[in-house]
Design an enzyme around this catalytic site. Structure first.
Site: not given
Ligand code: PLP
Length: 372
Positions: A67-68, A147, A177, A199, A321
């Site tokens: 996601g990041t 999230n 999410q 994941h 996080c």
């Molecule tokens: N965006 C949201 C809403 C998330 O909950 C997360 C992960 O916790 C991310 C982005 C980041 O995704 P990733 O862990 O796959 O980089």
């Protein structure tokens, strides 16, 4: 053991692990021989599965490291493309740090970023957004489902407002999410970009995807061998991609929300029964049933989490996080600091049961007794 922290991450499904070890995935998808072609077919198949899930063309999807990276690719791509046409970006105070810290970096580079304050329900008010859009707004980015508190934005409405008010601005939504938890139809939403991650849906870590609407033509942010239409160079993570698509297929079997809704109801009824007037919920009725965030009067989440772990119950306080700090999401919603300090987030998956909730309630009862 009761694992109720599925918004942080999920356990990869056994079939996902098998798919990741599939021999068909070892070749380099750019190789012309049969092993390369087998891997290439794995990626093609995964693109088709995800494109069906979100209603787009397979060529509108690139796979990423999660996601990041998807969020970074969309945001940097959009502003690099449009920086000559404007300098203004709109987002919200309660986005995930993947978005917030990317935008912070853009502020360092001279962009003006406006972070809208959420409503008391943790949503973006369409009117406030409409007022914020300017002639020089080049990008808007809002998450579909938060999230921490599970609040849902009306992305279709926000995107419509944006497209009516700007001639060239691009719209991104973080759907990390939301994938496999609510219906996603990018055509109906009207967005230019949509980010997802493996994941959170019993897929592997380190793999995600970005939907980029045909014709958007953003420049790449990663350079190299020109894989994935030149937008995302680098040998594709074929093992992860195969696992990710398998996870989507498994989630398709559990598409029916009724199990999660009944867990959500059971949790709320159980909380009311045991802690009645001492409960404070952060999210309302219309939000995703997958996430319930609450505080119990007098209990600090830091302590509660440790006591619950001793009872083999795993939950979160706010986002994984941002551990250790008072949640910026709850603070932006103007929740009293004392209440926010007790925030406990429960997040479900299709494999949770009512027994997990019974265990949680037993653990919380021990916490309450300790603080009496
Ligand atoms: N965006 C949201 C809403 C998330 O909950 C997360 C992960 O916790 C991310 C982005 C980041 O995704 P990733 O862990 O796959 O980089």
């Amino acid at each position: 053991m009761g694992y109720l922290d599925n918004a942080s991450t999920t356990k990869p499904h056994n079939e996902v692990l098998v798919a990741m070890c599939d021999e068909q995935t070892f070749g380099n998808p750019s190789s012309v021989h049969k092993f390369g072609q087998n891997s290439s077919m794995v990626i093609k198949n995964a693109r088709e599965i995800l494109s069906k899930k979100i209603n787009c063309q397979p060529e509108e999807i690139i796979f990423t490291s999660g996601g990041t990276e998807s969020i970074n690719t969309a945001i940097f791509g959009a502003v690099t493309k449009l920086k000559k046409r404007g300098n203004h970006i709109i987002s919200s105070q309660i986005e995930h740090t993947a978005t917030l810290n990317t935008l912070k970096e853009l502020e360092n580079r001279g962009f003006e970023v406006e972070y809208l304050k959420p409503t008391k329900d943790g949503k973006i008010d369409p009117k406030s957004f409409a007022n914020a859009v300017r002639e020089d707004t080049i990008l808007a980015s809002f998450m579909m489902i938060n999230n921490e508190i599970g609040s849902e934005n009306d992305i279709a409405k926000l995107c419509k407002i944006f497209k009516e008010k700007t001639k060239f601005g691009l719209f991104h939504t973080d759907a990390v999410q939301a994938l496999c938890k609510t219906k996603i139809d990018v055509k109906n939403l009207g967005v230019d970009f949509l980010s997802v991650s493996g994941h959170k849906i019993h897929g592997p870590k380190g793999v995600g995807a970005l939907y980029i609407k045909k014709g958007t033509n953003i420049p790449p942010t990663i350079f190299g061998g020109n894989q994935q239409y030149g937008i995302r160079s680098g040998t594709e993570n074929t093992h992860g991609i195969n696992g990710f698509s398998k996870a989507i297929e498994i989630n398709n079997i559990h598409d029916d929300l009724s199990h999660i809704e009944s867990l959500n109801q059971y949790l709320k009824v159980s909380l009311e029964r045991h802690f009645s007037d001492d409960i404070f919920y952060y999210n309302g009725k219309s939000d995703t049933p997958y996430i319930v965030n609450f505080s119990i009067k007098g209990i600090k989440s830091e302590v509660a989490l440790r006591v619950l772990e001793q009872h083999e119950i795993y939950v979160s306080s706010g986002s994984a996080c941002t551990k250790g700090k008072l949640s910026y999401v709850l603070l932006a919603m103007e929740i009293d600091r004392k209440i926010a300090d007790g925030s406990i987030r429960i997040s479900f998956s299709f494999n949770n049961t009512k027994e997990d909730i019974d265990m949680l309630i037993r653990g919380l009862t021990v916490c309450v007794e300790m603080f009496k």
